[in-house]
Motif scaffolding. Structure first.
Motif, PDB file in Angstrom:
ATOM      1  N   THR A  25     -15.454 -14.951  29.230  1.00 31.04           N
ATOM      2  CA  THR A  25     -15.456 -14.501  27.841  1.00 31.04           C
ATOM      3  C   THR A  25     -16.762 -13.773  27.568  1.00 31.04           C
ATOM      4  O   THR A  25     -17.801 -14.094  28.153  1.00 31.04           O
ATOM      5  CB  THR A  25     -15.329 -15.684  26.867  1.00 31.04           C
ATOM      6  OG1 THR A  25     -16.335 -16.667  27.161  1.00 31.04           O
ATOM      7  CG2 THR A  25     -13.961 -16.336  26.989  1.00 31.04           C
ATOM      8  N   ALA A  64     -18.150 -17.002  15.945  1.00 29.38           N
ATOM      9  CA  ALA A  64     -18.281 -18.166  16.823  1.00 29.38           C
ATOM     10  C   ALA A  64     -17.961 -19.463  16.088  1.00 29.38           C
ATOM     11  O   ALA A  64     -17.298 -20.359  16.635  1.00 29.38           O
ATOM     12  CB  ALA A  64     -19.688 -18.218  17.411  1.00 29.38           C
ATOM     13  N   CYS A 105     -15.152  -9.843  23.160  1.00 29.50           N
ATOM     14  CA  CYS A 105     -15.339 -10.100  21.735  1.00 29.50           C
ATOM     15  C   CYS A 105     -14.347 -11.165  21.247  1.00 29.50           C
ATOM     16  O   CYS A 105     -14.199 -12.209  21.877  1.00 29.50           O
ATOM     17  CB  CYS A 105     -15.234  -8.787  20.962  1.00 29.50           C
ATOM     18  SG  CYS A 105     -15.857  -8.847  19.269  1.00 29.50           S
ATOM     19  N   THR A 106     -13.639 -10.895  20.161  1.00 27.31           N
ATOM     20  CA  THR A 106     -12.797 -11.921  19.543  1.00 27.31           C
ATOM     21  C   THR A 106     -11.506 -12.195  20.302  1.00 27.31           C
ATOM     22  O   THR A 106     -10.738 -13.088  19.912  1.00 27.31           O
ATOM     23  CB  THR A 106     -12.446 -11.536  18.100  1.00 27.31           C
ATOM     24  OG1 THR A 106     -11.835 -10.236  18.100  1.00 27.31           O
ATOM     25  CG2 THR A 106     -13.691 -11.525  17.222  1.00 27.31           C
ATOM     26  N   ALA A 124     -10.815  -6.681  22.118  1.00 24.47           N
ATOM     27  CA  ALA A 124     -10.676  -7.225  20.769  1.00 24.47           C
ATOM     28  C   ALA A 124      -9.693  -6.436  19.917  1.00 24.47           C
ATOM     29  O   ALA A 124      -9.636  -5.205  19.972  1.00 24.47           O
ATOM     30  CB  ALA A 124     -12.037  -7.257  20.083  1.00 24.47           C
ATOM     31  N   SER A 153     -11.342 -13.795  22.730  1.00 21.18           N
ATOM     32  CA  SER A 153     -11.483 -15.185  23.171  1.00 21.18           C
ATOM     33  C   SER A 153     -10.580 -16.114  22.358  1.00 21.18           C
ATOM     34  O   SER A 153     -10.167 -17.171  22.848  1.00 21.18           O
ATOM     35  CB  SER A 153     -12.943 -15.631  23.050  1.00 21.18           C
ATOM     36  OG  SER A 153     -13.438 -15.385  21.742  1.00 21.18           O
ATOM     37  N   THR A 207     -17.685 -17.870  24.844  1.00 24.48           N
ATOM     38  CA  THR A 207     -18.425 -17.209  23.776  1.00 24.48           C
ATOM     39  C   THR A 207     -17.529 -16.184  23.107  1.00 24.48           C
ATOM     40  O   THR A 207     -16.417 -15.907  23.548  1.00 24.48           O
ATOM     41  CB  THR A 207     -19.706 -16.547  24.310  1.00 24.48           C
ATOM     42  OG1 THR A 207     -20.548 -16.185  23.203  1.00 24.48           O
ATOM     43  CG2 THR A 207     -19.411 -15.303  25.146  1.00 24.48           C
ATOM     44  N   THR A 208     -18.022 -15.639  22.025  1.00 29.30           N
ATOM     45  CA  THR A 208     -17.352 -14.578  21.288  1.00 29.30           C
ATOM     46  C   THR A 208     -18.427 -13.889  20.437  1.00 29.30           C
ATOM     47  O   THR A 208     -19.613 -14.233  20.536  1.00 29.30           O
ATOM     48  CB  THR A 208     -16.216 -15.149  20.411  1.00 29.30           C
ATOM     49  OG1 THR A 208     -15.411 -14.064  19.925  1.00 29.30           O
ATOM     50  CG2 THR A 208     -16.745 -15.965  19.240  1.00 29.30           C
ATOM     51  N   HIS A 209     -18.033 -12.930  19.639  1.00 33.93           N
ATOM     52  CA  HIS A 209     -19.012 -12.289  18.749  1.00 33.93           C
ATOM     53  C   HIS A 209     -19.637 -13.364  17.859  1.00 33.93           C
ATOM     54  O   HIS A 209     -18.943 -14.223  17.311  1.00 33.93           O
ATOM     55  CB  HIS A 209     -18.305 -11.241  17.883  1.00 33.93           C
ATOM     56  CG  HIS A 209     -19.250 -10.310  17.183  1.00 33.93           C
ATOM     57  ND1 HIS A 209     -20.121 -10.740  16.204  1.00 33.93           N
ATOM     58  CD2 HIS A 209     -19.471  -8.984  17.336  1.00 33.93           C
ATOM     59  CE1 HIS A 209     -20.825  -9.708  15.763  1.00 33.93           C
ATOM     60  NE2 HIS A 209     -20.452  -8.629  16.439  1.00 33.93           N
ATOM     61  N   SER A 228     -11.919 -11.953  28.331  1.00 29.48           N
ATOM     62  CA  SER A 228     -11.783 -11.490  26.954  1.00 29.48           C
ATOM     63  C   SER A 228     -13.056 -10.784  26.531  1.00 29.48           C
ATOM     64  O   SER A 228     -14.159 -11.154  26.937  1.00 29.48           O
ATOM     65  CB  SER A 228     -11.508 -12.668  26.010  1.00 29.48           C
ATOM     66  OG  SER A 228     -12.608 -13.563  25.985  1.00 29.48           O
ATOM     67  N   ASP A 258      -6.489 -11.236  16.714  1.00 30.36           N
ATOM     68  CA  ASP A 258      -7.290 -12.330  17.263  1.00 30.36           C
ATOM     69  C   ASP A 258      -7.617 -13.393  16.216  1.00 30.36           C
ATOM     70  O   ASP A 258      -7.423 -14.594  16.445  1.00 30.36           O
ATOM     71  CB  ASP A 258      -8.605 -11.786  17.838  1.00 30.36           C
ATOM     72  CG  ASP A 258      -8.391 -10.721  18.894  1.00 30.36           C
ATOM     73  OD1 ASP A 258      -7.280 -10.656  19.444  1.00 30.36           O
ATOM     74  OD2 ASP A 258      -9.328  -9.955  19.165  1.00 30.36           O
ATOM     75  N   LEU A 281     -14.242 -19.833  15.775  1.00 26.69           N
ATOM     76  CA  LEU A 281     -13.642 -20.194  17.052  1.00 26.69           C
ATOM     77  C   LEU A 281     -13.812 -21.685  17.326  1.00 26.69           C
ATOM     78  O   LEU A 281     -12.860 -22.366  17.727  1.00 26.69           O
ATOM     79  CB  LEU A 281     -14.268 -19.372  18.181  1.00 26.69           C
ATOM     80  CG  LEU A 281     -13.736 -19.635  19.594  1.00 26.69           C
ATOM     81  CD1 LEU A 281     -12.267 -19.225  19.704  1.00 26.69           C
ATOM     82  CD2 LEU A 281     -14.572 -18.886  20.635  1.00 26.69           C
TER      83      LEU A 281
END
Length: 330
Positions: A169, A143, A119-120, A85, A122, A137-139, A117, A90, A146
């Motif tokens: 991710t 989300a 965290c972010t 990240a 993604s 997914t991401t933090h 990836s 990002d 995203l």
């Protein structure tokens, strides 16, 4: 070519792409975990190289800079590319699109390169079109952004990581550890991944579907825990275990036990127990010559048919196919 040179050339190359404002914790995860993976003779299984778009001094989001010597040409040789990240890069991508130098670097990847990836980061994979039509997914804090910026992506905000085969991710911060351990496990089996986890002093396995623990309150120190019951269940996987029985052992009502269990593990008791059974089956497939029926009995999965069904659902391959790949004698 000497034998040692051939071994070096055959190692799986992991390229870690550091961008401006990279978060040092996430940046260090791939080198630490992949770098510690060893084969049966102690040989390193991965080469890890950190690179950036413009070699030289690179700002982090902490109170120090780093120096990265390798440029984006490393990406063209990589077998796996991990992007940690860098928040201000990002998150800006969601509004501004992929910067041209970054787009060119990702376009240089050879076919079949695995991307991951943390965290972010993604957002970068999404902007490159690599997550279209896929789960990701991401933090959890980002989300919604995203999903809004990239509506073709099926965003799951409540998991630690998502494995879509050639693109993976993960959620924020420590979920990057789970993601990298998962990739080591996928490449070389539980024994190697567990050894890396022990040396890193982290849990050897947290399933990707486990909750991110979004803003859950810290339990009172006076509150009873389900930890002792979970330890008992793992030691008695070959027995018939019911939720009511576990609740009695914990001296709780079923309702209280189920709620507290989910608070502590991120999963319902039945889901968690099934994961432990499949993980135990995975280890037996790697380390023993037991038949599918014997493994099913030892892990509480009942029959070989049940073993095949649940193992394939969680691991993605049939038990005997997994054994052929990861058995200790292979």
């Amino acid at each position: 070519m000497c034998k040692d040179s051939a071994m070096v050339l055959s190692r799986h190359l992991v390229a870690v792409l550091a961008l401006e404002g990279v978060i040092p914790f996430e940046l260090g995860i791939p080198a630490r975990l992949f770098g510690m993976a060893r084969g049966p003779d102690g040989q390193r299984l991965y080469d890890v190289v950190t690179c950036t778009l413009t070699p030289g001094r690179l700002a982090t989001n902490a109170d120090f800079d780093i120096v990265v010597d390798e440029g984006p040409e490393v990406l063209a040789r990589a077998d796996t590319v991990v992007i940690p990240a860098s928040y201000h890069v990002d998150l800006a991508i969601g509004d501004n699109g992929l910067p041209e130098p970054l787009a060119e670097a990702l376009a240089s990847l050879k076919p079949g390169t695995r991307l991951a990836s943390i965290c972010t980061a993604s957002f970068i994979l999404a902007a490159a079109g690599l997550l279209d039509g896929r789960r990701a997914t991401t933090h959890w804090m980002h989300a919604e952004a995203l999903a809004r910026a990239f509506p073709k992506v099926d965003v799951d905000a409540d998991v630690l990581f998502v494995d879509e085969g050639d693109v993976l991710t993960s959620a924020g911060v420590a979920a990057g550890v789970d993601l990298c351990l998962h990739m080591v496990r996928r490449d070389h089996g539980s024994k190697v991944a567990n050894a890396v986890a022990r040396r890193s002093v982290v849990p050897p396995w947290r399933d990707g579907g486990q909750s991110q623990y979004i803003e859950q309150p810290v339990p009172s120190t006076a509150a009873a825990s389900t930890a002792e019951v979970r330890a008992w269940a793992i030691a008695h996987l070959d027995e018939r275990v019911s939720i009511a029985g576990l609740a009695r052992r914990a001296r709780m009502s079923v309702r209280t036990f189920t709620r507290r269990f989910h608070d502590e593990t991120g999963a319902a008791p039945g889901q968690w127990l099934l994961r432990q059974r499949v993980e135990a089956a995975r280890v037996l497939l790697e380390t023993t010559d037991l038949s599918a029926d014997r493994i099913a009995a030892r892990t509480g999965l009942g029959t070989s048919a049940s073993l095949r069904r649940h193992f394939h659902a969680q691991v993605g391959v049939a038990p005997m196919t997994y054994r052929k790949t990861f058995h200790a004698n292979q």
